[in-house]
Write an enzyme that holds these catalytic residues in place. Structure first.
Site, PDB file in Angstrom:
ATOM      1  N   GLY A  44       1.462  33.546  20.035  1.00 16.50           N
ATOM      2  CA  GLY A  44       0.781  32.841  21.112  1.00 16.50           C
ATOM      3  C   GLY A  44      -0.664  32.515  20.824  1.00 16.50           C
ATOM      4  N   CYS A  48      25.498  16.085  24.334  1.00 26.01           N
ATOM      5  CA  CYS A  48      26.345  15.209  25.123  1.00 26.01           C
ATOM      6  C   CYS A  48      27.482  14.640  24.266  1.00 26.01           C
ATOM      7  CB  CYS A  48      25.488  14.078  25.697  1.00 26.01           C
ATOM      8  SG  CYS A  48      26.236  13.215  27.073  1.00 26.01           S
ATOM      9  N   CYS A  57      29.219  13.062  30.016  1.00 31.86           N
ATOM     10  CA  CYS A  57      30.035  14.184  29.542  1.00 31.86           C
ATOM     11  C   CYS A  57      30.359  15.173  30.654  1.00 31.86           C
ATOM     12  CB  CYS A  57      29.343  14.903  28.383  1.00 31.86           C
ATOM     13  SG  CYS A  57      27.960  15.924  28.903  1.00 31.86           S
ATOM     14  N   CYS A 115      22.735  13.457  29.867  1.00 30.96           N
ATOM     15  CA  CYS A 115      22.075  14.549  29.164  1.00 30.96           C
ATOM     16  C   CYS A 115      20.925  13.990  28.341  1.00 30.96           C
ATOM     17  CB  CYS A 115      23.039  15.222  28.197  1.00 30.96           C
ATOM     18  SG  CYS A 115      24.392  16.077  28.975  1.00 30.96           S
ATOM     19  N   CYS A 132      26.071  15.303  34.329  1.00 30.14           N
ATOM     20  CA  CYS A 132      25.924  14.209  33.373  1.00 30.14           C
ATOM     21  C   CYS A 132      27.027  13.184  33.621  1.00 30.14           C
ATOM     22  CB  CYS A 132      26.006  14.746  31.949  1.00 30.14           C
ATOM     23  SG  CYS A 132      26.022  13.436  30.711  1.00 30.14           S
TER      24      CYS A 132
END
Lengths: 261, 297
Positions: free
Chosen positions: B36, B276, B248, B270, B245
């Site tokens: 970080g 997808c 899909c 997606c 979606c």
């Protein structure tokens, strides 16, 4: 009076300053300043521009590093503290009210956020409680509660100054540094602000160091007075005593320079 | 390093010279050692404009080896300009194999998404970061933000969230949502949607973040803790469009909204094209799926 009771109840000073000196190269910022500040006591520092009072205040508050001397707060050596410790202290036990509220506020953040910042800085993580405290404090400094989500830029100068005071006092500090808190405000607003400050100081039992060149302000607020000239303290004592019976030539000049209204 | 395969011969492997890659790898190692923490590095001029992923490209270049299989995503898609040009760039300069399948890739450079398919140990996910400093919009001074990181003064981050709730009734930050890494540094996860934030934490892949213009690299080593900041009474929540979606039929993937006509018609697909397409190849169908994909998309 609560302050007097507290003064009597505690005989340990909250802040001890001993021989504090700050130089700017060959020039003196302030030299050999020594005083004790007791809990609940308001100390006024007066003097003309360039007399070192702001330098002294910023050394005390840790914004500048003093060259010589000792500062002990509540028995702890401030100058020997790590920066983490000192910054934590200045977020919790200490508060600093700037002359210009724009220096002490976040202008892009709402009034509520400004007050809440210190709470969040010390770990408050409950939105409802933070907001509740912010609203409570806005009320105490006489800012209407429906302004809580407004930005300080939409506030008048007097409101900004009161907001700055609320933001500083929300974590319940014990020692407040004030640098000309009434500077730049017109007289009626000044009077209300002084009234408010006096009430808060008495109710919360705050210790205050207030720097000003306005003798009326110290007359109203301060218990004790320090007069500075050319970086040195030339006279100190009870406020009324110093103002009514000045001993040092400079203090006499200062007192006599004020128009009697 | 030797030329690998059919790369353009004028370039060193993966475009950057070896000393530069060495310098970047050093920054990456430091970033991994201190999760970080933003490590400064001497960012190079790259043959693309700032904002197009110059940081990510340099990190990818420093990580690539000839055996790698590279995938590049832009907002989840493998076939947008940014993704295609970066993929081609490394095909030309490094000659590495490329793929669109998340599970087959060893190095994935991404802009603004984490793939839907869970990453595995041994994979490297490289983020393109525009502004690495999470405190930047609250505190403009770099000296001050560094001090705040040093002293762990992160109260200001919550002021931003407070402002969100005060203004919008909820935490309205929906991307680049700040996380606290291993209880120490607050980090900007680059502008990924906060939907992806939970995938940052405990991920078996190495996650590297490169900011070219700002000259910073930071990292999340595998299995690192990354907690999204929130309030006790306004806990962190992921968000996505409340739809499935349309191609899909996936219920739990992050969706793009696509306007399909000027009469208010729209569809949700997606954002992760590989995810997808993979589902459709396995026979899953959404509301608007037609056998010829060109007719829909």
């Amino acid at each position: 009076m609560t302050v007097m009771e507290k003064l009597v109840a505690t005989d340990q000073p909250l802040l001890r300053v001993d021989g504090l000196t700050k130089r700017y190269g060959p020039r003196i910022g302030c030299a050999d300043v020594t005083f004790d500040l007791y809990p609940g006591e308001v100390l006024g520092i007066v003097g003309e521009s360039g007399s070192g009072k702001s330098t002294l205040l910023s050394c005390l508050a840790g914004h500048q590093r003093a060259d010589l001397g000792r500062i002990s707060y509540d028995g702890r050596d401030v100058l020997a503290m790590s920066e983490t410790e000192r910054r934590r202290l200045s977020r919790t036990d200490w508060a600093y009210v700037h002359q210009n509220p724009r220096d002490g506020l976040r202008m892009g953040v709402s009034a509520g956020g400004n007050v809440g910042e210190r709470l969040m800085a010390v770990g408050a993580r409950h939105y409802g409680q933070i907001r509740g405290k912010a609203v409570d404090w806005l009320g105490r400094v006489e800012i209407a509660v429906d302004r809580v989500d407004d930005r300080p830029s939409a506030f008048s100068g007097g409101m900004q100054q009161r907001l700055q005071i609320a933001r500083n006092l929300v974590t319940g500090p014990r020692l407040v540094f004030m640098d000309e808190p009434t500077g730049g405000l017109d007289v009626s607003v000044q009077a209300r602000l002084l009234d408010l400050l006096r009430g808060l100081v008495r109710d919360l039992g705050l210790s205050v160091i207030i720097v000003t060149h306005d003798l009326a302000v110290v007359r109203l607020l301060a218990h004790r007075l320090m007069v500075m000239k050319s970086g040195r303290v030339v006279e100190q004592g009870l406020t009324d005593q110093v103002l009514d019976d000045p001993q040092h030539a400079y203090t006499q000049l200062l007192v006599s320079s004020v128009l009697q209204a | 390093m030797l030329d690998a395969g059919s790369q353009a011969e004028a370039y060193n492997f993966a475009y950057l010279d070896e000393q530069t890659k060495r310098m970047i790898r050093r920054a990456i190692l430091k970033g991994i050692a201190v999760p970080g923490y933003q490590v400064p590095f001497a960012s190079r001029e790259m043959p693309m404009p700032y904002g197009w992923g110059t940081g990510g490209v340099q990190v990818t270049a420093a990580c690539l080896v000839p055996e790698d299989r590279l995938k590049v995503i832009d907002q989840g898609a493998d076939d947008t300009t940014n993704a295609v040009s970066i993929r081609r760039f490394f095909q030309r300069t490094a000659g590495v194999a490329v793929t669109e399948a998340t599970s087959e890739a060893t190095v994935i450079q991404t802009r603004h998404r984490i793939p839907e398919v869970p990453l595995t140990a041994g994979q490297i996910l490289v983020y393109q970061v525009p502004i690495p400093e999470p405190l930047r919009f609250l505190e403009p001074r770099e000296t001050e933000t560094r001090k705040m990181h040093e002293l762990e003064e992160y109260g200001l981050m919550h002021v931003k969230l407070y402002e969100d709730i005060a203004r919008h009734g909820q935490i309205a930050t929906s991307y680049a949502y700040p996380v606290k890494v291993e209880g120490r540094y607050v980090m900007d996860p680059s502008p990924i949607p906060k939907f992806d934030n939970p995938k940052l934490a405990g991920n078996p892949a190495i996650q590297l973040f490169g900011a070219g213009r700002e000259q910073r690299i930071y990292a999340l080593p595998p299995w690192t803790k990354a907690v999204s900041l929130d309030f006790d009474d306004h806990p962190f929540e992921t968000s996505k469009a409340p739809h499935d979606c349309d191609l899909c039929g996936a219920k739990d993937s992050y969706l793009d909204e696509v306007i399909t006509d000027d009469a208010g018609g729209r569809m949700y697909v997606c954002s992760d094209t590989d995810f997808c397409a993979g589902r459709r190849a396995r026979g899953m169908k959404g509301r608007l799926w037609a056998p010829e994909p060109e007719g829909v998309a």
